[in-house]
Write a protein that holds these residues in place. Structure first.
Motif, short mmCIF file in Angstrom:
data_model
loop_
_atom_site.label_atom_id
_atom_site.label_comp_id
_atom_site.label_asym_id
_atom_site.label_seq_id
_atom_site.Cartn_x
_atom_site.Cartn_y
_atom_site.Cartn_z
N LYS A 90 0.78 -1.00 -0.06
CA LYS A 90 0.03 -0.02 -0.14
C LYS A 90 0.86 1.21 0.25
CE LYS A 90 -3.79 2.48 2.47
NZ LYS A 90 -4.36 2.48 3.85
N TRP A 91 1.89 1.23 0.98
CA TRP A 91 2.75 2.44 0.90
C TRP A 91 3.33 2.64 -0.56
CZ3 TRP A 91 8.34 2.53 0.28
CH2 TRP A 91 8.81 3.66 0.39
N ALA A 92 3.80 1.76 -0.97
CA ALA A 92 4.67 1.90 -2.49
C ALA A 92 3.69 2.40 -3.53
CB ALA A 92 5.21 0.62 -2.79
N TYR A 93 2.43 1.98 -3.57
CA TYR A 93 1.52 2.21 -4.45
C TYR A 93 1.11 3.88 -4.38
CZ TYR A 93 0.19 -2.54 -5.78
OH TYR A 93 0.29 -3.86 -6.42
N GLU A 94 1.09 4.19 -2.99
CA GLU A 94 0.80 5.62 -2.53
C GLU A 94 1.92 6.54 -2.83
OE1 GLU A 94 -0.10 5.23 1.58
OE2 GLU A 94 -2.39 4.76 1.50
N GLN A 95 3.08 6.08 -2.84
CA GLN A 95 4.25 6.75 -3.11
C GLN A 95 4.74 6.82 -4.63
OE1 GLN A 95 5.93 8.52 -0.89
NE2 GLN A 95 4.21 7.97 0.44
N GLY A 96 3.71 5.98 -5.39
CA GLY A 96 4.27 5.95 -6.75
C GLY A 96 5.49 5.32 -7.08
N LEU A 97 5.86 4.33 -6.29
CA LEU A 97 6.97 3.59 -6.39
C LEU A 97 6.81 2.54 -7.81
CD1 LEU A 97 8.37 3.45 -2.83
CD2 LEU A 97 9.42 4.90 -4.69
N PRO A 98 7.91 2.03 -8.23
CA PRO A 98 7.92 1.04 -9.26
C PRO A 98 7.54 -0.30 -8.80
CG PRO A 98 10.21 1.73 -9.36
CD PRO A 98 9.20 2.55 -8.13
N ILE A 99 6.58 -0.80 -8.17
CA ILE A 99 6.27 -1.86 -7.74
C ILE A 99 5.16 -2.65 -8.77
CG2 ILE A 99 7.13 -1.62 -5.50
CD1 ILE A 99 3.98 -2.24 -4.72
N ILE A 100 5.27 -3.89 -8.67
CA ILE A 100 4.31 -4.47 -9.68
C ILE A 100 2.73 -4.46 -9.16
CG2 ILE A 100 5.72 -6.56 -10.49
CD1 ILE A 100 4.80 -8.28 -8.55
N PRO A 101 1.80 -4.06 -10.31
CA PRO A 101 0.36 -3.88 -9.96
C PRO A 101 -0.28 -5.23 -9.28
CG PRO A 101 0.74 -3.98 -12.15
CD PRO A 101 2.02 -4.35 -11.72
N LYS A 102 -1.57 -5.07 -8.75
CA LYS A 102 -2.05 -6.21 -8.19
C LYS A 102 -2.35 -7.39 -8.94
CE LYS A 102 -5.65 -3.92 -5.93
NZ LYS A 102 -6.70 -3.77 -5.34
N GLU A 103 -2.74 -7.05 -10.25
CA GLU A 103 -3.16 -8.36 -11.22
C GLU A 103 -1.86 -9.16 -11.51
OE1 GLU A 103 -3.20 -4.61 -14.07
OE2 GLU A 103 -3.46 -5.02 -11.89
N VAL A 104 -0.86 -8.38 -11.46
CA VAL A 104 0.53 -8.92 -11.70
C VAL A 104 0.96 -9.78 -10.64
CG1 VAL A 104 3.07 -8.73 -12.31
CG2 VAL A 104 1.46 -7.53 -13.38
N VAL A 105 0.69 -9.12 -9.34
CA VAL A 105 1.22 -9.88 -8.05
C VAL A 105 0.41 -10.96 -7.90
CG1 VAL A 105 0.79 -9.77 -5.34
CG2 VAL A 105 1.43 -7.85 -6.59
N LYS A 106 -0.96 -11.19 -8.30
CA LYS A 106 -1.75 -12.35 -8.43
C LYS A 106 -1.24 -13.38 -9.26
CE LYS A 106 -4.72 -10.96 -5.20
NZ LYS A 106 -4.68 -11.49 -3.73
N LEU A 107 -0.95 -13.01 -10.41
CA LEU A 107 -0.32 -14.15 -11.54
C LEU A 107 1.00 -14.56 -10.92
CD1 LEU A 107 -0.27 -15.47 -14.32
CD2 LEU A 107 1.17 -13.26 -14.91
N LEU A 108 1.84 -13.67 -10.21
CA LEU A 108 2.95 -14.14 -9.81
C LEU A 108 2.97 -15.11 -8.66
CD1 LEU A 108 6.20 -13.78 -9.94
CD2 LEU A 108 5.89 -11.79 -8.43
#
Length: 219
Positions: free
Chosen positions: A31-49
């Motif tokens: 959540k923190w990384a999303y809020e900060q706009g940091l380059p982590i994978i989006p939720k749909e890629v998290v689920k696939l991974l």
């Protein structure tokens, strides 16, 4: 978090809304990384991974492009017994925050950070990996691919993220803004190689900004 999607916006928003975040401290990091706009994978890629790793249960994972350590921390929960992750990044900002996050999540014994440019580090690695996650500079994918293939076990899986350049890879080269033509050319070379190499089995998915799943069939 709504990200640029290759499908209709209302579909992307619907899928994003029904996907759950990670739980606990990992979820707080996400959540923190999303809020900060940091380059982590989006939720749909998290689920696939998570889906792929849940089936594969790898013992050795190589990650190229660590950012603040979210994806490595997420992958750690799917490791086989005595499994480990080696992750590469060259940015001091990312490395320091990843170290803090690994310590907080008690993952220091499972995750090793290799600091530096992947082009320099990969040729020095000799061991083989069951799973490789590519999430670094997209224009370098074709450059590092020979080493990635060398380091992947037969039967191993490579997952390459952000491969469709927000759909621009499908456009004519001369329709692309000049500053984006180099990455356009290199990504197309990468996609041609992974889809036409008979030693590989590849599936390309249009989730996030495009994901390639590549199985190494033979050396």
């Amino acid at each position: 978090m709504i990200t640029m999607s290759l499908v209709n916006n209302y579909i992307a928003e619907y899928i994003d809304n029904i996907q759950t975040d990670c739980e606990g401290e990992l979820g707080e990091l996400q959540k923190w990384a999303y809020e900060q706009g940091l380059p982590i994978i989006p939720k749909e890629v998290v689920k696939l991974l998570g889906f792929v790793l849940g089936i594969k249960k790898p013992k050795a994972i190589l990650e190229i492009g660590m950012a603040v350590g979210f994806s490595a921390s997420f992958m750690a929960q799917f490791l086989a017994e005595d499994g480990y992750i080696k992750t590469i990044d060259r940015y001091p900002f990312m490395i320091e925050r990843a170290k803090e996050n690994f310590k907080k999540l008690n993952l220091n014994e499972k995750i090793t950070i290799l600091e530096g440019n992947a082009n320099d580090i990969l040729p020095k690695i000799e061991e083989k990996f069951d799973f490789v996650f590519m999430d670094a500079a997209k224009g370098q994918y074709i450059t590092i691919l020979p080493d990635v293939l060398r380091l992947t076990k037969v039967g191993g899986v490579i997952m390459a993220d952000d491969i469709l350049q927000e759909g621009r890879v499908a456009q004519d080269y001369f329709e692309i803004p000049r500053r984006q033509r180099t990455i356009h050319k290199r990504l197309n070379e990468f996609l041609q190689e992974i889809t036409h190499n008979k030693k590989l089995r590849t599936s390309i998915l249009t989730i996030g900004d495009g994901v390639a799943l590549i199985e190494k069939l033979e050396d």
